[in-house]
Design an enzyme around this catalytic site. Structure first.
Site, short mmCIF file in Angstrom:
data_model
loop_
_atom_site.label_atom_id
_atom_site.label_comp_id
_atom_site.label_asym_id
_atom_site.label_seq_id
_atom_site.Cartn_x
_atom_site.Cartn_y
_atom_site.Cartn_z
CG HIS A 72 -2.13 -0.86 1.06
ND1 HIS A 72 -3.27 -0.67 1.79
CD2 HIS A 72 -2.37 -1.92 0.25
CE1 HIS A 72 -4.19 -1.56 1.42
NE2 HIS A 72 -3.66 -2.34 0.49
CE1 TYR A 200 -4.82 3.84 9.10
CE2 TYR A 200 -5.38 3.56 11.41
CZ TYR A 200 -4.60 3.24 10.32
OH TYR A 200 -3.61 2.29 10.45
N PRO A 292 -3.72 -0.23 18.72
CG PRO A 292 -5.56 -1.55 18.17
CD PRO A 292 -4.87 -0.90 19.31
CE LYS A 296 4.29 2.62 13.56
NZ LYS A 296 4.77 2.20 12.24
CE1 TYR A 384 0.21 2.83 7.67
CE2 TYR A 384 -0.70 3.55 9.77
CZ TYR A 384 -0.77 2.75 8.65
OH TYR A 384 -1.80 1.85 8.49
P1 FAS Z 1 1.48 -12.73 21.34
O1 FAS Z 1 0.55 -12.36 22.46
O2 FAS Z 1 0.98 -12.71 19.94
O3 FAS Z 1 2.04 -14.21 21.58
C1 FAS Z 1 2.39 -14.65 22.87
C2 FAS Z 1 2.29 -16.16 22.90
O4 FAS Z 1 2.74 -16.62 24.18
C3 FAS Z 1 0.86 -16.64 22.73
O5 FAS Z 1 0.79 -17.66 21.75
C4 FAS Z 1 0.49 -17.18 24.13
O6 FAS Z 1 -0.38 -18.29 24.06
C5 FAS Z 1 1.84 -17.59 24.66
N1 FAS Z 1 1.90 -17.60 26.13
C6 FAS Z 1 1.34 -16.72 26.98
N2 FAS Z 1 1.61 -17.08 28.26
C7 FAS Z 1 2.39 -18.21 28.20
C8 FAS Z 1 2.98 -19.05 29.16
N3 FAS Z 1 2.83 -18.80 30.47
N4 FAS Z 1 3.68 -20.13 28.75
C9 FAS Z 1 3.83 -20.38 27.41
N5 FAS Z 1 3.28 -19.63 26.44
C10 FAS Z 1 2.57 -18.54 26.84
N6 FAS Z 1 -1.15 -5.15 16.48
C11 FAS Z 1 -1.22 -4.46 15.32
O7 FAS Z 1 -0.18 -4.02 14.82
N7 FAS Z 1 -2.45 -4.23 14.72
C12 FAS Z 1 -3.63 -4.73 15.27
O8 FAS Z 1 -4.71 -4.52 14.72
C13 FAS Z 1 -3.59 -5.46 16.46
N8 FAS Z 1 -4.73 -6.00 17.00
C14 FAS Z 1 -4.65 -6.70 18.20
C15 FAS Z 1 -5.80 -7.27 18.80
C16 FAS Z 1 -5.70 -7.97 20.02
C17 FAS Z 1 -6.95 -8.57 20.66
C18 FAS Z 1 -4.45 -8.11 20.65
C19 FAS Z 1 -4.33 -8.83 21.98
C20 FAS Z 1 -3.31 -7.56 20.06
C21 FAS Z 1 -3.39 -6.88 18.82
N9 FAS Z 1 -2.27 -6.34 18.18
C22 FAS Z 1 -2.31 -5.64 17.03
C23 FAS Z 1 -0.99 -6.51 18.75
C24 FAS Z 1 -0.53 -7.90 18.38
O9 FAS Z 1 -0.51 -8.03 16.98
C25 FAS Z 1 0.78 -8.09 19.05
O10 FAS Z 1 1.62 -6.96 18.87
C26 FAS Z 1 1.49 -9.31 18.59
O11 FAS Z 1 0.63 -10.41 18.74
C27 FAS Z 1 2.76 -9.44 19.43
O12 FAS Z 1 3.24 -10.71 19.25
P2 FAS Z 1 3.94 -11.48 20.48
O13 FAS Z 1 4.82 -10.54 21.20
O14 FAS Z 1 4.46 -12.73 19.89
O15 FAS Z 1 2.74 -11.79 21.52
C1 PHB Z 2 -5.70 -4.49 10.61
O1 PHB Z 2 -5.76 -4.68 9.39
O2 PHB Z 2 -6.05 -5.37 11.44
C2 PHB Z 2 -5.18 -3.17 11.13
C3 PHB Z 2 -4.63 -2.27 10.23
C4 PHB Z 2 -4.15 -1.05 10.71
C5 PHB Z 2 -4.24 -0.75 12.06
C6 PHB Z 2 -4.80 -1.67 12.95
C7 PHB Z 2 -5.27 -2.88 12.48
O3 PHB Z 2 -3.79 0.44 12.52
#
Ligand code: FAS
Ligand code: PHB
Length: 389
Positions: A72, A200, A292, A296, A384
Site C-alpha cells: 500500500h 481511518y 493498534p 505498531k 507509519y
Molecule cells: P502474542 O501475544 O501474539 O504471543 C504470545 C504467545 O505466548 C501466545 O501464543 C500465548 O499463548 C503464549 N503464552 C502466553 N503465556 C504463556 C505461558 N505462560 N507459557 C507459554 N506460552 C505462553 N497489532 C497491530 O499491529 N495491529 C492490530 O490490529 C492489532 N490487534 C490486536 C488485537 C488484540 C486482541 C491483541 C491482543 C493484540 C493486537 N495487536 C495488534 C498486537 C498484536 O498483533 C501483538 O503486537 C502481537 O501479537 C505481538 O506478538 P507477540 O509478542 O508474539 O505476543
Molecule cells: C488491521 O488490518 O487489522 C489493522 C490495520 C491497521 C491498524 C490496525 C489494524 O492500525
C-alpha cells in the site's frame, strides 16, 4: 533437556526469534501454552512495516508474503466528511505491506516444522528459575509430565499476560501505562473491500477503521465502549454503525456479509523497563503494548526480535556480551518512538468519553493542520512506515 535459548511463547515474536536463531545455528526450544490451532485462530494485526518484511525475509519465510501480500502506497484519513490521503510513497519513499498476522504466524510455524526445530505446544505451568544465575532453567508440564529445560538464556515472548515479565521482581521493573477509555470491536468477513487502501475514519459517532486481508476479505473496526460485550453487536448492528462512521460514499459501495471473527480489544499503552533481567530478555507484547491505531504492535515485536537475534549471535559467534548488555536500551529507544506515535494517532482520531471542549478543539485543529501541511503529513508517514531498524 538443554538448549542454548529457551523461548517462551509461539506467537510471532517467539516463532520469528526461533527461526532467526535456527538459521544462525543457535539451538532454541519454544514452549507454548496453547495449541497451534488456537494460536492461529487469534485474529490481530494486518499491516507490516518494510523493516518487518526485511526481517521475515532474513528468517527465510517471505515467499508466501511476497506472493500474496498487498503493498500500500498510502492510506486515507476521513474526518467530518472530508477524506485526505496520506501519500506514504510520495512523502517518504516507502510503503507498508498488508498481510495478516495470522499468515505471518502460519508461515513461521510451517518453516519451523519443516526444519524440525523443537516447539512444545500445550506446555502448561511454565516457570522460570534461577534467572540471574549462570544456569537458568524453565520447568513446565507436558502431557502430564513435569519437565525441565536448562538453557543459557531465556526469551520472554509470551505476550502481555505471559509468565516471563511476571517472573521479574516488581522492584526491578519500571512500568509506564495509559489505559484508553474505549475499545475496538473488530470484524473479519469474507467480502471484497470497497476501498483500495485503509481508511481511518474520525466521525461524530466515533472512530472506525476499514482494513483488509486480501481482495476478498475485509477487517473492519469500530470504537466501542469498554462495557460493550461482543454479544451486543449483531453483524447488522456492526455494519450499520460502520457505514455511518465511514460515510455515505464508502457505505454506498460496500458489500457486507457474516462475520467469521468478531472480538473486542481493549486499548492501552504499556512499557516495562528494562527489557532484560539477568539471562531473561523480553520481546514483543511481553514488554510493551500499543493501541493498534498506529499498526505498531506486531512491528515492534519484529524489531525487538531482530535486536535480540543480533545480540545472541554476537555472544555465540563473536564471544561478546556487549550487544546483550545493550539490547534493552536499543529496543526501548524504538519502542518509545512507536508508543509516542500510537498514542498521538489514537488521540488524534478518537473522541474520548467526557472530552472537554478545549481538547476537542485542539484535536480538530491538529487534524486541520495535518490536512494542510505536507511537513505534518511527512512526519506521520515517516512514523507509519516505520522508523529505521
Ligand atoms: P502474542 O501475544 O501474539 O504471543 C504470545 C504467545 O505466548 C501466545 O501464543 C500465548 O499463548 C503464549 N503464552 C502466553 N503465556 C504463556 C505461558 N505462560 N507459557 C507459554 N506460552 C505462553 N497489532 C497491530 O499491529 N495491529 C492490530 O490490529 C492489532 N490487534 C490486536 C488485537 C488484540 C486482541 C491483541 C491482543 C493484540 C493486537 N495487536 C495488534 C498486537 C498484536 O498483533 C501483538 O503486537 C502481537 O501479537 C505481538 O506478538 P507477540 O509478542 O508474539 O505476543
Ligand atoms: C488491521 O488490518 O487489522 C489493522 C490495520 C491497521 C491498524 C490496525 C489494524 O492500525
Amino acid at each position: 533437556m538443554r538448549a542454548q535459548v529457551a523461548i517462551i511463547g509461539a506467537g510471532p515474536a517467539g516463532l520469528l526469534l526461533g527461526q532467526l536463531l535456527y538459521k544462525a545455528g543457535i539451538d532454541a526450544v519454544i514452549l507454548e501454552q496453547r495449541s497451534p490451532d488456537y494460536v492461529l485462530g487469534r485474529i490481530r494485526a494486518g499491516v507490516l512495516e518494510q523493516g518487518t518484511v526485511d526481517v521475515l525475509d532474513l528468517a527465510g519465510v517471505g515467499d508466501r508474503l511476497h506472493a500474496n501480500a498487498l503493498p500500500h502506497d498510502g492510506f486515507e484519513i476521513g474526518a467530518n466528511g472530508r477524506q485526505h490521503r496520506i501519500q506514504l510513497k510520495e512523502l517518504v519513499g516507502k510503503v507498508v505491506t498488508v498481510y495478516g498476522q495470522t499468515e505471518v504466524t502460519r508461515d513461521l510455524m510451517e518453516a519451523r516444522a519443516a526444519c524440525g526445530a523443537p516447539s512444545i505446544y500445550e506446555a502448561e505451568s511454565v516457570e522460570l528459575h534461577d534467572i540471574t544465575s549462570a544456569c537458568p532453567s524453565v520447568t513446565f508440564v507436558h502431557n502430564g509430565e513435569k519437565r525441565r529445560l536448562e538453557c543459557d538464556f531465556m526469551a520472554g515472548c509470551d505476550g502481555y499476560h505471559g509468565v516471563s515479565r511476571r517472573s521479574i521482581p516488581a522492584d526491578a521493573l519500571s512500568i509506564f501505562e495509559r489505559v484508553y477509555p474505549f475499545g475496538w470491536l473488530g470484524v473479519l468477513a469474507d467480502v471484497p473491500p470497497a476501498w483500495d487502501e485503509l481508511i481511518y475514519a474520525d466521525s461524530d459517532r466515533g472512530f472506525a477503521l476499514a482494513s483488509m486481508r486480501s481482495a476478498t476479505r475485509v477487517r473492519c473496526y469500530v470504537q466501542c465502549s469498554l462495557t460493550d460485550k461482543v454479544e451486543q453487536w449483531s453483524d447488522d448492528r456492526f455494519w450499520d454503525e460502520f457505514k455511518l462512521r465511514v460515510g455515505p460514499e464508502v457505505a454506498a459501495r460496500m458489500t457486507t456479509g457474516p462475520s467469521i471473527e468478531k472480538s473486542i480489544a481493549p486499548l492501552r499503552s504499556f512499557v516495562a523497563e528494562p527489557m532484560r533481567y539477568g539471562q531473561l530478555f523480553l520481546a514483543g507484547d511481553a514488554a510493551h503494548i500499543v493501541p493498534p491505531t498506529g499498526a505498531k504492535g506486531l512491528n515492534l515485536a519484529a524489531s525487538d526480535v531482530f535486536y535480540l537475534y543480533e545480540a545472541l549471535t554476537g555472544y555465540y559467534k563473536g564471544d561478546s556480551r556487549a550487544a546483550l548488555d545493550h539490547y534493552s536500551g536499543r529496543a526501548l529507544r524504538r519502542v518509545w518512538q512507536a508508543v509516542r506515535f500510537s498514542w498521538w494517532m489514537t488521540s488524534l482520531l478518537h473522541r474520548f468519553p467526557g472530552e472537554d471542549p478545549f481538547t476537542s478543539r485542539v484535536r480538530v485543529a491538529d487534524l486541520q493542520y495535518l490536512f494542510g501541511s505536507e511537513s505534518a503529513q511527512r512526519t506521520l508517514a515517516e512514523n507509519y512506515v516505520g522508523l529505521p531498524l
